[in-house]
Design a protein around this motif. Structure first.
Motif, PDB file in Angstrom:
ATOM      1  N   TYR A 109       8.618   5.473 -10.571  1.00 29.36           N
ATOM      2  CA  TYR A 109       8.952   6.663 -11.356  1.00 29.36           C
ATOM      3  C   TYR A 109       8.499   7.943 -10.672  1.00 29.36           C
ATOM      4  O   TYR A 109       8.969   9.037 -11.005  1.00 29.36           O
ATOM      5  CB  TYR A 109       8.332   6.580 -12.749  1.00 29.36           C
ATOM      6  N   MET A 110       7.602   7.848  -9.706  1.00 25.91           N
ATOM      7  CA  MET A 110       7.183   9.033  -8.961  1.00 25.91           C
ATOM      8  C   MET A 110       8.293   9.522  -8.038  1.00 25.91           C
ATOM      9  O   MET A 110       8.301  10.687  -7.629  1.00 25.91           O
ATOM     10  CB  MET A 110       5.932   8.718  -8.132  1.00 25.91           C
ATOM     11  N   ARG A 132       9.391   5.075   1.473  1.00 24.88           N
ATOM     12  CA  ARG A 132       9.372   4.318   0.228  1.00 24.88           C
ATOM     13  C   ARG A 132      10.626   4.637  -0.594  1.00 24.88           C
ATOM     14  O   ARG A 132      11.212   3.743  -1.210  1.00 24.88           O
ATOM     15  CB  ARG A 132       8.105   4.672  -0.556  1.00 24.88           C
ATOM     16  N   ARG A 133      11.049   5.876  -0.579  1.00 28.77           N
ATOM     17  CA  ARG A 133      12.258   6.257  -1.314  1.00 28.77           C
ATOM     18  C   ARG A 133      13.472   5.513  -0.761  1.00 28.77           C
ATOM     19  O   ARG A 133      14.311   5.019  -1.524  1.00 28.77           O
ATOM     20  CB  ARG A 133      12.465   7.769  -1.196  1.00 28.77           C
ATOM     21  N   ALA A 134      13.544   5.391   0.558  1.00 32.29           N
ATOM     22  CA  ALA A 134      14.651   4.659   1.177  1.00 32.29           C
ATOM     23  C   ALA A 134      14.614   3.186   0.795  1.00 32.29           C
ATOM     24  O   ALA A 134      15.655   2.568   0.535  1.00 32.29           O
ATOM     25  CB  ALA A 134      14.597   4.812   2.689  1.00 32.29           C
ATOM     26  N   PRO A 153       0.843  -1.203   0.000  1.00 35.89           N
ATOM     27  CA  PRO A 153       0.000   0.000   0.000  1.00 35.89           C
ATOM     28  C   PRO A 153       0.865   1.234   0.000  1.00 35.89           C
ATOM     29  O   PRO A 153       2.053   1.187   0.343  1.00 35.89           O
ATOM     30  CB  PRO A 153      -0.784  -0.126   1.316  1.00 35.89           C
ATOM     31  N   LYS A 154       0.279   2.354  -0.371  1.00 35.31           N
ATOM     32  CA  LYS A 154       1.031   3.593  -0.379  1.00 35.31           C
ATOM     33  C   LYS A 154       1.497   3.922   1.036  1.00 35.31           C
ATOM     34  O   LYS A 154       0.776   3.742   1.998  1.00 35.31           O
ATOM     35  CB  LYS A 154       0.165   4.744  -0.911  1.00 35.31           C
ATOM     36  N   GLY A 155       2.733   4.417   1.136  1.00 31.37           N
ATOM     37  CA  GLY A 155       3.276   4.770   2.441  1.00 31.37           C
ATOM     38  C   GLY A 155       3.907   6.140   2.390  1.00 31.37           C
ATOM     39  O   GLY A 155       3.772   6.877   1.415  1.00 31.37           O
ATOM     40  N   ASP A 156       4.615   6.497   3.463  1.00 30.52           N
ATOM     41  CA  ASP A 156       5.296   7.785   3.492  1.00 30.52           C
ATOM     42  C   ASP A 156       6.331   7.848   2.392  1.00 30.52           C
ATOM     43  O   ASP A 156       7.088   6.896   2.182  1.00 30.52           O
ATOM     44  CB  ASP A 156       5.963   7.994   4.851  1.00 30.52           C
ATOM     45  N   GLY A 157       6.397   8.977   1.723  1.00 30.21           N
ATOM     46  CA  GLY A 157       7.292   9.104   0.581  1.00 30.21           C
ATOM     47  C   GLY A 157       8.747   8.843   0.915  1.00 30.21           C
ATOM     48  O   GLY A 157       9.440   8.150   0.175  1.00 30.21           O
ATOM     49  N   SER A 203       4.664  -0.754  -8.135  1.00 34.45           N
ATOM     50  CA  SER A 203       4.620  -0.773  -9.593  1.00 34.45           C
ATOM     51  C   SER A 203       5.739   0.097 -10.151  1.00 34.45           C
ATOM     52  O   SER A 203       6.270   0.975  -9.450  1.00 34.45           O
ATOM     53  CB  SER A 203       3.272  -0.245 -10.087  1.00 34.45           C
ATOM     54  N   SER A 204       6.092  -0.149 -11.393  1.00 41.27           N
ATOM     55  CA  SER A 204       7.099   0.692 -12.035  1.00 41.27           C
ATOM     56  C   SER A 204       6.643   2.141 -12.069  1.00 41.27           C
ATOM     57  O   SER A 204       7.438   3.069 -11.898  1.00 41.27           O
ATOM     58  CB  SER A 204       7.373   0.187 -13.458  1.00 41.27           C
ATOM     59  N   THR A 205       5.366   2.336 -12.275  1.00 46.86           N
ATOM     60  CA  THR A 205       4.818   3.697 -12.310  1.00 46.86           C
ATOM     61  C   THR A 205       5.023   4.399 -10.978  1.00 46.86           C
ATOM     62  O   THR A 205       5.407   5.576 -10.928  1.00 46.86           O
ATOM     63  CB  THR A 205       3.319   3.658 -12.635  1.00 46.86           C
TER      64      THR A 205
END
Length: 211
Positions: free
Chosen positions: A58-59, A21-23, A14-18, A53-55
């Protein structure tokens, strides 16, 4: 050395803190770059490793060259901070040099993927090469801090042989060799880490310092 790994396909997360996720992306990419090489590390493999996802990937990063560059810069920046902190300690310069080398080797062994990627890999995509000035500048600052302390030793007339430049380069290259071999030849019968690092440092310091 050729390392083969199977990239696992993680369940979508699921979406998490940016920043978290970047780390995760950077950590996954670091492992895949080392195992697969730059060309073999696709955005899809990195995304699957993280479970996005790859998409979604890319964010955070426009391409894998930017991922590699950020890993390299973060690694060098961390070493720069360590060197600066030790170099500023109000103790004998020989002790500071020894501590800096010990910290350098232990950091490399604690972060083998980052170390191998930054200090051992010869692969650099053109997109990264054109942006490497910032990384090179950080690396130069890191070495300059270290060599500056070696110059303090030389100024005191304590070198058995060579100059401040040759002594600093020999110390750095020797410690790099130990770390690189331990990382890339893990099945060799290495002595206990603490013992090997201590013997390396004692041998280097005794061989170069007059007292």
């Amino acid at each position: 050395m050729t390392t083969t790994v199977t990239t696992r396909r993680s369940a979508r997360k699921p979406k998490g803190d940016g920043h978290l996720r970047r780390a995760e992306i950077l950590e996954a990419a670091e492992r895949i770059f080392v195992a697969e090489g730059y060309e073999g590390a696709t955005i899809r493999k990195i995304a699957d490793e993280v479970g996005v996802s790859s998409t979604a990937l890319y964010m955070h990063f426009p391409d894998k060259a930017c991922i590699l560059l950020e890993i390299c810069q973060a690694t060098i920046r961390n070493l720069l901070e360590r060197n600066a902190e030790i170099a500023a300690r109000p103790i004998d310069p020989a002790s500071r040099v020894k501590q800096m080398l010990d910290s350098y080797m232990r950091w490399g062994l604690e972060h083998p993927n980052a170390y191998e990627l930054v200090f051992c890999s010869t692969e650099r995509p053109s997109a990264v090469i054109t942006e490497e000035d910032a990384t090179a500048d950080l690396g130069a600052q890191c070495y300059e801090i270290f060599s500056g302390v070696v110059r303090e030793i030389a100024a005191e007339g304590r070198l058995r042989t060579g100059t401040a430049d040759s002594a600093a380069q020999a110390l750095w290259a020797s410690c790099h060799g130990v770390v690189a071999l331990m990382i890339t030849r893990p099945k060799f019968g290495w002595a206990p880490t603490d013992e090997l690092l201590a013997v390396t440092l004692e041998g280097l310091m005794y061989g170069l310092l007059a007292d």
